[in-house]
Design a protein around this motif. Structure first.
Motif, PDB file in Angstrom:
ATOM      1  N   TYR A  72       2.638  -4.229   6.507  1.00  0.00           N
ATOM      2  CA  TYR A  72       3.736  -4.389   5.556  1.00  0.00           C
ATOM      3  C   TYR A  72       3.208  -4.182   4.142  1.00  0.00           C
ATOM      4  O   TYR A  72       2.010  -4.365   3.874  1.00  0.00           O
ATOM      5  CB  TYR A  72       4.313  -5.804   5.639  1.00  0.00           C
ATOM      6  N   ASP A  73       4.148  -3.836   3.228  1.00  0.00           N
ATOM      7  CA  ASP A  73       3.748  -3.830   1.820  1.00  0.00           C
ATOM      8  C   ASP A  73       4.069  -5.204   1.225  1.00  0.00           C
ATOM      9  O   ASP A  73       4.549  -6.106   1.922  1.00  0.00           O
ATOM     10  CB  ASP A  73       4.421  -2.694   1.037  1.00  0.00           C
ATOM     11  N   LEU A  74       3.796  -5.357  -0.074  1.00  0.00           N
ATOM     12  CA  LEU A  74       3.928  -6.668  -0.698  1.00  0.00           C
ATOM     13  C   LEU A  74       5.379  -7.099  -0.878  1.00  0.00           C
ATOM     14  O   LEU A  74       5.650  -8.240  -1.207  1.00  0.00           O
ATOM     15  CB  LEU A  74       3.219  -6.681  -2.052  1.00  0.00           C
ATOM     16  N   ASP A  75       6.314  -6.175  -0.683  1.00  0.00           N
ATOM     17  CA  ASP A  75       7.728  -6.555  -0.715  1.00  0.00           C
ATOM     18  C   ASP A  75       8.213  -7.013   0.650  1.00  0.00           C
ATOM     19  O   ASP A  75       9.348  -7.457   0.793  1.00  0.00           O
ATOM     20  CB  ASP A  75       8.589  -5.377  -1.190  1.00  0.00           C
ATOM     21  N   GLY A  76       7.370  -6.852   1.662  1.00  0.00           N
ATOM     22  CA  GLY A  76       7.779  -7.207   3.008  1.00  0.00           C
ATOM     23  C   GLY A  76       8.353  -6.048   3.793  1.00  0.00           C
ATOM     24  O   GLY A  76       8.867  -6.243   4.891  1.00  0.00           O
ATOM     25  N   LEU A  77       8.268  -4.851   3.252  1.00  0.00           N
ATOM     26  CA  LEU A  77       8.773  -3.677   3.951  1.00  0.00           C
ATOM     27  C   LEU A  77       7.772  -3.262   5.013  1.00  0.00           C
ATOM     28  O   LEU A  77       6.580  -3.121   4.723  1.00  0.00           O
ATOM     29  CB  LEU A  77       9.002  -2.540   2.955  1.00  0.00           C
ATOM     30  N   GLU A  78       8.232  -3.094   6.237  1.00  0.00           N
ATOM     31  CA  GLU A  78       7.330  -2.694   7.319  1.00  0.00           C
ATOM     32  C   GLU A  78       6.929  -1.245   7.108  1.00  0.00           C
ATOM     33  O   GLU A  78       7.780  -0.349   7.003  1.00  0.00           O
ATOM     34  CB  GLU A  78       8.008  -2.868   8.672  1.00  0.00           C
ATOM     35  N   LEU A 123       3.405   6.019   4.455  1.00  0.00           N
ATOM     36  CA  LEU A 123       3.541   4.988   3.445  1.00  0.00           C
ATOM     37  C   LEU A 123       4.471   5.502   2.363  1.00  0.00           C
ATOM     38  O   LEU A 123       4.090   6.343   1.565  1.00  0.00           O
ATOM     39  CB  LEU A 123       2.174   4.641   2.854  1.00  0.00           C
ATOM     40  N   PRO A 124       5.686   4.999   2.320  1.00  0.00           N
ATOM     41  CA  PRO A 124       6.674   5.616   1.423  1.00  0.00           C
ATOM     42  C   PRO A 124       6.345   5.495  -0.047  1.00  0.00           C
ATOM     43  O   PRO A 124       6.860   6.218  -0.857  1.00  0.00           O
ATOM     44  CB  PRO A 124       7.963   4.852   1.751  1.00  0.00           C
ATOM     45  N   ARG A 125       5.454   4.573  -0.422  1.00  0.00           N
ATOM     46  CA  ARG A 125       5.178   4.407  -1.847  1.00  0.00           C
ATOM     47  C   ARG A 125       3.764   4.839  -2.179  1.00  0.00           C
ATOM     48  O   ARG A 125       3.020   4.137  -2.830  1.00  0.00           O
ATOM     49  CB  ARG A 125       5.412   2.961  -2.223  1.00  0.00           C
ATOM     50  N   GLY A 162      -2.657   0.978  -2.149  1.00  0.00           N
ATOM     51  CA  GLY A 162      -2.015  -0.280  -2.471  1.00  0.00           C
ATOM     52  C   GLY A 162      -2.509  -1.385  -1.567  1.00  0.00           C
ATOM     53  O   GLY A 162      -3.434  -1.223  -0.790  1.00  0.00           O
ATOM     54  N   THR A 163      -1.888  -2.530  -1.704  1.00  0.00           N
ATOM     55  CA  THR A 163      -2.215  -3.690  -0.883  1.00  0.00           C
ATOM     56  C   THR A 163      -1.326  -3.686   0.346  1.00  0.00           C
ATOM     57  O   THR A 163      -0.107  -3.576   0.237  1.00  0.00           O
ATOM     58  CB  THR A 163      -2.012  -4.985  -1.677  1.00  0.00           C
ATOM     59  N   LEU A 180      -0.403  -5.648   3.992  1.00  0.00           N
ATOM     60  CA  LEU A 180      -0.508  -6.890   4.754  1.00  0.00           C
ATOM     61  C   LEU A 180      -0.493  -6.556   6.235  1.00  0.00           C
ATOM     62  O   LEU A 180       0.406  -5.866   6.715  1.00  0.00           O
ATOM     63  CB  LEU A 180       0.651  -7.822   4.424  1.00  0.00           C
ATOM     64  N   LEU A 239      -0.223  -8.000  10.019  1.00  0.00           N
ATOM     65  CA  LEU A 239       0.298  -9.165  10.713  1.00  0.00           C
ATOM     66  C   LEU A 239       0.088  -8.986  12.201  1.00  0.00           C
ATOM     67  O   LEU A 239       0.605  -8.045  12.814  1.00  0.00           O
ATOM     68  CB  LEU A 239       1.795  -9.338  10.413  1.00  0.00           C
TER      69      LEU A 239
END
Lengths: 267, 347
Positions: free
Chosen positions: B290-296, B319-321, B325-326, B328, B330
Motif C-alpha cells: 500500500y502507499d501512505l494514503d492506504g491505496l493498495e 505504482l500509479p504515483r 516512495g514509501t 507499506l 502488510l
C-alpha cells in the motif's frame, strides 16, 4: 507517536534528501475527518484539490499533521496561510513528509480564487513538489457553482510536468445541505476523482453542526478502504480539528489540526 | 684490570652465563596464553583452568594468581582465592593452573596474575554463576506495532545492588544502579518509552540498532568483559517477548509468522528486493503493498501457503504515483494477527 506531538515534529526537522512521495489525500481542517470529501466543492481550502476556494474576509493560518497508520518515524504535516477579501482570496500552503532523520518529500504552493459572477467562484494554483519521483511544478484550475444556498457543484483539473509521468488529475463533486432550527445544519458531499493509469476514486463526506463552536464530520473513501470520524471545535478566533481514520487493513490514523482566523468587517 | 674487564665484556662468556632477567622482562612475561576453560558443577562450583606464559621460568618467582569476585560491578572486587605460581611447574614455556572455586553468590570472577612485586599482569574475567544470574534480560520487545519502540528490560537477578556503569546492552552503554530485584527498560529514548511504560524505570540509550523481526540475539555484557546474559529469539513466539502493543495471544509471532524485506531502503536497479515471509508449513496468508494514503498498490501473494520469498514489485504491479516512495507491506495470515512494515524505494 503521541498524536498531539506528531503535527509539531516535522516543523523542527530540516529538509533533507527527498526519498518519498507526499501523501495526496487532503487532511487539513475538516478534511481529516472527511478523507478529502468536500474538496471539490470547497469545504476546506488548505490541502484541498480545488483551488476555487476562498473564505469570508479576513486572514488566518492553519496547521495539521499525523503519522500515517501510527507508523513510528513517519510524519506528515500541513501548514497554510490565507488572506481573503469580499470577492477574492489568496493562500500559500506547504505539505511535507518526514522521517526521524529529516528525509522525506515536500510540496508547497500558492492559490488564488475570485468570484467573477454571483454564485460562481474560480481559482488557480501552482504547486512545487520535490519528491522521490522528481521535482517540478503542478498547476491546477477549478470552479465552484452555488446555484442554490443548499446546493453546490465543483470541479478541478491538475496538470503535472512530464517528469512526473502521466499524473494529471481531475475531480468533480457536489454537496447538499440545509440549516435546521436551533442553529443546527447538515451537509453531505459526494465526489469523483480521476487519476493516471485509470485510477478512479469516490469519496463521501458528511457534516453536522451542533453549534457554531462544535461540528462533527464523517467520511468514507472505498478505494482507500478507509472510514473516518472527527470533530471541529472552536472558541473565538481559534478552531481545533481532531479526526480518526480507520483503514480496513492497515489500522487507524489520528489527525490533529488547529486554525486561527481573524475576520474583517465588509464595508 | 681495565683490559680484563673489557675482554670479559666482549667475550662469549655472557652467552654461557646469561644475565638474570630484569624487572621489566619479568613483568612482560606474566600473561595468560589463552582464555580460561571453565567447567561448572551443579551447586554453583566451577573448575577454572588456564595456561600461563613462562618462557622465562624465573618470571614466576614470587608470582601469584589471584581471584576476585565483583558482585556489584562497581570496581570494588573482593578477594576470593589465590594460588602461588612456582617456576618448577613451568614446562615447555607454559604453566597449567587449575583451581576449583565455589563462589558464594553470582558475580564477575576476575583472575589476575601478579609478579613478586605485586604488580598486575594478565587478567581474565568470567561470570561466576551462569548467564542471567547477576543481571538478566528479563523481557524484550522486538516486534512492536502502533508506534511502540523496541526495548529490552534488564533485571538485577542477584541479592545485592549492581552498578550498570560498565554494562552494555546490544553494545549501548547503560547507566545507573539496580537494587536487588529492580529492573529498568532500555530503548532509544525515554519519551517514546514512557508512553507505553508510564510507571517503569526507563533509560534512553540515544541510539538503537533495530532488532530483526525474523530473529536476533540479544546480549548484555560488561564493557570489554564477559557476557552477563544473552537471549536468542526466532520468528516464533517467545515467552519473554512482551510488547505492550501486542496482547500475548494477539502476536503474529505466536502463530509462527514473520515478515522481513531484504532491504528497508531499496534503490531500483540494485539487487532485487525480496520479501521473506516466515510461516508455518500450512499457514496461508496474503501479502499486499500500500502507499501512505492506504491505496493498495499491488498483491505480492494471495492465499500463499508456507514460508517463501516474494519479489517486489511483481511484474503485474504498477505504482500509479511513480515508482519511488514509501510502501507499506502488510502480511495478513489466516487466523492470525497481521504484520506490517514500511520500505523506502528510491530511483
Amino acid at each position: 507517536m503521541n498524536p498531539v506531538v506528531s503535527p509539531l515534529i516535522p516543523l523542527v526537522l530540516a529538509f533533507g534528501n527527498l526519498l518519498a512521495v507526499v501523501p495526496r489525500l487532503p487532511f487539513s481542517g475538516v478534511h481529516g475527518a472527511t478523507i478529502g470529501a468536500g474538496s471539490a466543492t470547497g469545504w476546506e481550502r488548505h490541502g484541498g484539490e480545488n483551488p476555487a476556494v476562498f473564505g469570508p474576509p479576513g486572514f488566518g493560518v492553519s496547521l495539521a499533521g499525523y503519522s500515517p497508520f501510527g507508523l513510528d518515524g513517519l510524519h506528515v504535516a500541513g501548514l497554510g496561510a490565507a488572506r481573503d477579501a469580499a470577492r477574492w482570496g489568496a493562500s500559500v500552503h506547504y505539505r511535507g513528509l518526514f522521517d526521524d532523520s529529516g528525509r522525506g518529500a515536500a510540496a508547497s504552493g500558492i492559490q488564488f480564487a475570485w468570484r467573477p459572477f454571483p454564485r460562481w467562484q474560480t481559482g488557480v494554483s501552482a504547486q512545487y513538489r520535490a519528491e522521490g519521483i522528481g521535482r517540478g511544478i503542478r498547476a491546477a484550475a477549478g470552479w465552484i457553482w452555488n446555484p442554490l444556498p443548499a446546493l453546490a457543484f465543483g470541479g478541478y483539473r491538475e496538470e503535472a510536468p512530464s517528469r512526473f509521468g502521466a499524473d494529471a488529475r481531475t475531480g468533480i463533486g457536489a454537496d447538499f445541505g440545509t440549516r435546521l432550527p436551533g442553529g443546527h445544519a447538515w451537509r453531505i458531499a459526494c465526489e469523483r476523482h480521476f487519476g493516471p493509469r485509470g485510477h478512479r476514486e469516490t469519496r463521501w463526506g458528511a457534516g453536522f453542526r451542533f453549534h457554531s463552536l462544535l461540528s462533527a464530520y464523517a467520511g468514507w473513501a472505498p478505494r482507500y478502504h478507509t472510514f473516518a470520524l472527527g470533530i471541529r471545535f472552536g472558541m473565538g478566533r481559534w478552531e481545533g480539528f481532531s479526526a480518526l481514520r480507520r483503514h480496513a487493513a492497515l489500522g487507524g490514523t489520528s489527525i490533529q489540526g488547529i486554525r486561527w482566523r481573524k475576520k474583517e468587517e465588509v464595508r | 684490570m681495565k683490559h680484563l674487564i673489557l675482554f670479559l665484556s666482549l667475550s662469549p662468556v655472557p652467552l654461557l652465563f646469561p644475565a638474570p632477567a630484569t624487572a621489566q622482562e619479568l613483568r612482560e612475561e606474566l600473561r595468560f596464553l589463552d582464555s580460561p576453560v571453565v567447567t561448572r558443577f551443579p551447586g554453583g562450583g566451577l573448575e577454572w583452568t588456564a595456561r600461563v606464559h613462562c618462557a622465562n621460568p624465573l618470571s614466576l618467582q614470587g608470582a601469584r594468581l589471584l581471584f576476585f569476585l565483583d558482585r556489584g560491578l562497581d570496581g570494588a572486587p573482593v578477594p576470593a582465592d589465590s594460588a602461588a605460581l612456582s617456576p618448577g611447574d613451568c614446562g615447555g614455556g607454559e604453566l597449567a593452573v587449575r583451581r576449583v572455586l565455589f563462589p558464594p553468590h553470582p558475580a564477575v570472577l576476575r583472575a589476575e596474575l601478579r609478579n613478586a612485586e605485586g604488580e598486575p599482569g594478565g587478567s581474565h574475567a568470567i561470570l561466576a554463576g551462569g548467564g542471567g544470574t547477576l543481571l538478566s534480560i528479563h523481557r524484550y520487545c522486538a516486534r512492536p506495532r502502533d508506534g511502540e519502540p523496541e526495548w529490552i528490560e534488564i533485571l538485577n537477578a542477584s541479592s545485592a545492588p549492581v552498578s550498570l556503569q560498565d554494562v552494555r546492552v546490544q553494545g549501548r552503554a547503560l547507566a545507573g544502579r539496580l537494587e536487588p530485584g529492580e529492573s529498568l527498560i532500555a530503548g532509544r529514548d525515554t519519551a517514546s518509552l514512557r508512553i507505553w511504560h508510564p510507571g517503569g524505570r526507563l533509560l534512553g540509550t540515544g541510539t538503537w540498532s533495530n532488532l530483526r523481526n525474523a530473529g536476533d540475539t540479544l546480549r548484555l555484557a560488561l564493557t570489554g568483559g564477559p557476557t552477563l546474559d544473552s537471549l536468542v529469539y526466532g520468528s516464533g513466539a517467545f515467552p519473554r517477548e512482551a510488547c505492550a502493543s501486542l496482547a500475548e495471544d494477539e502476536s503474529a509471532a505466536a502463530f509462527g509468522y514473520a515478515l522481513e524485506p531484504s532491504a528497508y531502503r531499496w534503490r531500483r536497479g540494485a539487487a532485487p528486493l525480496e520479501i521473506a515471509v516466515s510461516a508455518p508449513g500450512r499457514g496461508r496468508y496474503d501479502l499486499r503493498a500500500y502507499d501512505l494514503d492506504g491505496l493498495e498498490l499491488c498483491v505480492l501473494a494471495r492465499g500463499a501457503e508456507g514460508p517463501g520469498n516474494h519479489p517486489y514489485p511483481p511484474p503485474e504491479c504498477s505504482l500509479p504515483r511513480g515508482r519511488a516512495g514509501t510502501v507499506l507491506l502488510l502480511l495478513r495470515p489466516r487466523g492470525a494477527p497481521a504484520i506490517r512494515t514500511a520500505i523506502r524505494i528510491t530511483e
